[in-house]
Design an enzyme around this catalytic site. Sequence first.
Site, PDB file in Angstrom:
ATOM      1  N   ARG A 131       0.815  -1.237   0.000  1.00 55.23           N
ATOM      2  CA  ARG A 131       0.000   0.000   0.000  1.00 55.23           C
ATOM      3  C   ARG A 131       0.840   1.276   0.000  1.00 55.23           C
ATOM      4  NH1 ARG A 131      -3.425  -2.658   3.776  1.00 55.23           N
ATOM      5  NH2 ARG A 131      -5.095  -3.669   2.644  1.00 55.23           N
ATOM      6  N   LYS A 145       3.937  11.982 -11.092  1.00 52.69           N
ATOM      7  CA  LYS A 145       3.108  11.095 -11.924  1.00 52.69           C
ATOM      8  C   LYS A 145       3.906   9.840 -12.200  1.00 52.69           C
ATOM      9  CE  LYS A 145       0.417  14.162 -14.879  1.00 52.69           C
ATOM     10  NZ  LYS A 145       0.193  14.495 -16.292  1.00 52.69           N
ATOM     11  N   GLU A 179      11.387  17.751 -24.666  1.00 52.56           N
ATOM     12  CA  GLU A 179      10.674  18.260 -23.477  1.00 52.56           C
ATOM     13  C   GLU A 179      11.227  19.636 -23.074  1.00 52.56           C
ATOM     14  OE1 GLU A 179       8.016  16.777 -22.656  1.00 52.56           O
ATOM     15  OE2 GLU A 179       8.236  14.611 -22.921  1.00 52.56           O
ATOM     16  N   LYS A 206       9.519  22.876 -14.389  1.00 52.12           N
ATOM     17  CA  LYS A 206       8.470  21.849 -14.256  1.00 52.12           C
ATOM     18  C   LYS A 206       7.972  21.794 -12.811  1.00 52.12           C
ATOM     19  CE  LYS A 206       6.636  17.389 -14.847  1.00 52.12           C
ATOM     20  NZ  LYS A 206       6.687  16.041 -15.354  1.00 52.12           N
ATOM     21  N   GLU A 225      -3.293  18.218 -11.309  1.00 50.95           N
ATOM     22  CA  GLU A 225      -3.633  18.469 -12.710  1.00 50.95           C
ATOM     23  C   GLU A 225      -5.116  18.748 -12.949  1.00 50.95           C
ATOM     24  OE1 GLU A 225      -1.281  16.385 -15.701  1.00 50.95           O
ATOM     25  OE2 GLU A 225      -3.042  16.402 -16.992  1.00 50.95           O
ATOM     26  N   ARG A 240      -1.335  22.670 -14.755  1.00 51.60           N
ATOM     27  CA  ARG A 240      -0.370  21.589 -15.033  1.00 51.60           C
ATOM     28  C   ARG A 240      -0.631  20.959 -16.406  1.00 51.60           C
ATOM     29  NH1 ARG A 240       1.697  16.566 -11.136  1.00 51.60           N
ATOM     30  NH2 ARG A 240       3.105  15.707 -12.693  1.00 51.60           N
ATOM     31  N   ASN A 247       1.152  19.195 -21.077  1.00 50.49           N
ATOM     32  CA  ASN A 247       0.772  18.190 -22.081  1.00 50.49           C
ATOM     33  C   ASN A 247       0.932  18.726 -23.505  1.00 50.49           C
ATOM     34  OD1 ASN A 247       0.049  16.232 -20.185  1.00 50.49           O
ATOM     35  ND2 ASN A 247      -1.965  17.155 -19.898  1.00 50.49           N
ATOM     36  N   HIS A 302       1.568  16.454 -26.361  1.00 50.80           N
ATOM     37  CA  HIS A 302       1.437  15.072 -25.874  1.00 50.80           C
ATOM     38  C   HIS A 302       0.140  14.386 -26.308  1.00 50.80           C
ATOM     39  CE1 HIS A 302       4.966  16.020 -23.614  1.00 50.80           C
ATOM     40  NE2 HIS A 302       4.986  14.850 -23.025  1.00 50.80           N
ATOM     41  N   HIS A 310       1.173  11.110 -27.684  1.00 49.31           N
ATOM     42  CA  HIS A 310       0.879   9.822 -27.044  1.00 49.31           C
ATOM     43  C   HIS A 310       0.117   8.892 -27.979  1.00 49.31           C
ATOM     44  CE1 HIS A 310       1.388  11.058 -22.533  1.00 49.31           C
ATOM     45  NE2 HIS A 310       2.525  10.749 -23.127  1.00 49.31           N
ATOM     46  N   HIS A 349       9.602   8.658 -27.333  1.00 46.08           N
ATOM     47  CA  HIS A 349       8.688   9.617 -26.708  1.00 46.08           C
ATOM     48  C   HIS A 349       8.930  11.041 -27.238  1.00 46.08           C
ATOM     49  CE1 HIS A 349       6.019  11.182 -23.613  1.00 46.08           C
ATOM     50  NE2 HIS A 349       6.945  12.061 -23.275  1.00 46.08           N
TER      51      HIS A 349
HETATM   52  N1  NAD Z   1       6.057  10.781 -15.200  1.00 50.19           N
HETATM   53  C1  NAD Z   1       6.149  11.821 -15.982  1.00 50.19           C
HETATM   54  O1  NAD Z   1       5.784  12.937 -15.624  1.00 50.19           O
HETATM   55  C2  NAD Z   1       6.745  11.641 -17.364  1.00 50.19           C
HETATM   56  C3  NAD Z   1       7.048  12.758 -18.135  1.00 50.19           C
HETATM   57  C4  NAD Z   1       7.642  12.568 -19.379  1.00 50.19           C
HETATM   58  C5  NAD Z   1       7.882  11.283 -19.836  1.00 50.19           C
HETATM   59  N2  NAD Z   1       7.540  10.223 -19.068  1.00 50.19           N
HETATM   60  C6  NAD Z   1       7.792   8.850 -19.530  1.00 50.19           C
HETATM   61  O2  NAD Z   1       9.191   8.677 -19.698  1.00 50.19           O
HETATM   62  C7  NAD Z   1       9.394   7.637 -20.639  1.00 50.19           C
HETATM   63  C8  NAD Z   1      10.483   8.044 -21.587  1.00 50.19           C
HETATM   64  O3  NAD Z   1      11.651   8.266 -20.853  1.00 50.19           O
HETATM   65  P1  NAD Z   1      13.091   8.144 -21.523  1.00 50.19           P
HETATM   66  O4  NAD Z   1      13.084   8.875 -22.797  1.00 50.19           O
HETATM   67  O5  NAD Z   1      14.083   8.482 -20.493  1.00 50.19           O
HETATM   68  O6  NAD Z   1      13.127   6.604 -21.957  1.00 50.19           O
HETATM   69  P2  NAD Z   1      13.809   5.287 -21.385  1.00 50.19           P
HETATM   70  O7  NAD Z   1      13.684   5.188 -19.942  1.00 50.19           O
HETATM   71  O8  NAD Z   1      13.280   4.174 -22.214  1.00 50.19           O
HETATM   72  O9  NAD Z   1      15.358   5.516 -21.741  1.00 50.19           O
HETATM   73  C9  NAD Z   1      15.737   5.602 -23.080  1.00 50.19           C
HETATM   74  C10 NAD Z   1      16.860   4.623 -23.422  1.00 50.19           C
HETATM   75  O10 NAD Z   1      18.076   5.102 -22.884  1.00 50.19           O
HETATM   76  C11 NAD Z   1      18.710   4.075 -22.102  1.00 50.19           C
HETATM   77  N3  NAD Z   1      19.454   4.776 -21.072  1.00 50.19           N
HETATM   78  C12 NAD Z   1      18.971   5.463 -20.017  1.00 50.19           C
HETATM   79  N4  NAD Z   1      19.958   6.127 -19.388  1.00 50.19           N
HETATM   80  C13 NAD Z   1      21.104   5.813 -20.030  1.00 50.19           C
HETATM   81  C14 NAD Z   1      22.451   6.182 -19.855  1.00 50.19           C
HETATM   82  N5  NAD Z   1      22.812   7.052 -18.924  1.00 50.19           N
HETATM   83  N6  NAD Z   1      23.369   5.651 -20.702  1.00 50.19           N
HETATM   84  C15 NAD Z   1      22.997   4.794 -21.685  1.00 50.19           C
HETATM   85  N7  NAD Z   1      21.724   4.449 -21.933  1.00 50.19           N
HETATM   86  C16 NAD Z   1      20.785   4.947 -21.115  1.00 50.19           C
HETATM   87  C17 NAD Z   1      17.563   3.209 -21.628  1.00 50.19           C
HETATM   88  O11 NAD Z   1      17.990   1.921 -21.298  1.00 50.19           O
HETATM   89  C18 NAD Z   1      16.657   3.210 -22.853  1.00 50.19           C
HETATM   90  O12 NAD Z   1      17.126   2.278 -23.790  1.00 50.19           O
HETATM   91  C19 NAD Z   1       8.068   7.382 -21.322  1.00 50.19           C
HETATM   92  O13 NAD Z   1       7.522   6.185 -20.831  1.00 50.19           O
HETATM   93  C20 NAD Z   1       7.222   8.558 -20.890  1.00 50.19           C
HETATM   94  O14 NAD Z   1       5.854   8.250 -20.815  1.00 50.19           O
HETATM   95  C21 NAD Z   1       6.978  10.375 -17.843  1.00 50.19           C
END
Ligand code: NAD
Length: 341
Positions: free
Chosen positions: A108, A130, A172, A214, A224, A228, A232, A235, A239, A249
């Site tokens: 929980r 989030k 972003e 942010k 949100e 906030r 988006n 997005h 998305h 992304h």
């Molecule tokens: N929670 C939120 O507010 C929020 C906001 C924006 C995006 N997101 C989410 O974030 C995700 C995308 O994040 P991302 O672009 O970081 O993708 P990811 O986590 O898939 O990382 C991208 C790639 O880089 C590799 N990687 C990460 N760090 C590395 C490093 N230092 N050296 C070598 N390789 C590395 C990972 O293994 C992966 O292959 C999506 O799922 C999206 O929905 C969430």
Amino acid sequence: MTVKKIRFASAAVNFYFDAGMGALRSIADPKKTVLITDEHVYEAHRSRFRGWEIIVIPAGEASKVQATVDHIIQQLLGLGATRETVLAGVGGGVVTDITGYVASIYMRGISFGFIPTTVLALVDASIGGKNGIDVGPFKNMVGTIRQPLFILHDPAFLKTLPPAEWSNGFAEIIKHACIGDAPMFRKLEAGSLQGYMKGKKDLELLIRRNALLKAKVVQGDEWETGSRRLLNFGHTLGHAIENSYGLMHGSAVAVGMAFACHLSKKETGFRHEARVKALLEQYGLPTAFSFDAGKVMEVLQKDKKRAGSAIRFVLLEKIGRGVLSALSLSTLEEEIACWPS
Ligand SMILES: NC(=O)c1ccc[n+]([C@@H]2O[C@H](COP(=O)([O-])OP(=O)(O)OC[C@H]3O[C@@H](n4cnc5c(N)ncnc54)[C@H](O)[C@@H]3O)[C@@H](O)[C@H]2O)c1
């Protein structure tokens, strides 16, 4: 290292800017902490994980699903994790989203923190509370809003980040500039991706500026219900095409921003569509993508931002000022069908 405590309505989060992973030992007790990372980050930075309990998940968006949550929970049970355990997600947005989600539901809810290792996670995904997982083509369909205890920046991780992931993160950053920081937009126009990849200090300042931007938006509207939603920008369409077409992304959001600028021209009289598209391209991002409009509309019908027959869409009035607008699904369908021609 600079430490900054940021208070949100639900909790305060300690930001450790320009720190090193070594600082984690003074934040979290290694005997009570489990690190979650993905296989790419683990392979590239094995030595940094020495001395910690660790769970490694497969890399990539395809991992952000219930099966991975089940796998992590099984591992936590195997490790004897209790309500005292702290989870630390070390990775990109996939790792931080899933770590925050597992921590929110395991027994929980247990405490968690992040060490973001991609530009995207540093400036965006790790901030705001989030978290969640995807369900088929529906991005982030299941999740919670819960703040981490800490967010620790260790710039050394970026040394191994592939170039395409840099562009991904700059999507972003450009989004933030478009909705709320015109001076940063101009700074980005005058700079380059290569420059930021090499310029440690400039990059550090840019990451911090974006993380704080942010955090400020989230502080104003943690749940949100209003402002906030501006985050988006790009997005909604982004998305809808990201998982259906396996786009990164940042690329999906860049296409979404280009589309939103096109709509803004009609809806708000926005005059700088070309400038936004040029900046996206300057940072290696796409501004158009050929997709099946019917398929995309099917995903949009289930978008969380939908309210009745309208969808809350973020448009630009000018560079640095995003606005919310309720667009009817039928208007959107017409616009999507004939875009980008
Ligand atoms: N929670 C939120 O507010 C929020 C906001 C924006 C995006 N997101 C989410 O974030 C995700 C995308 O994040 P991302 O672009 O970081 O993708 P990811 O986590 O898939 O990382 C991208 C790639 O880089 C590799 N990687 C990460 N760090 C590395 C490093 N230092 N050296 C070598 N390789 C590395 C990972 O293994 C992966 O292959 C999506 O799922 C999206 O929905 C969430």
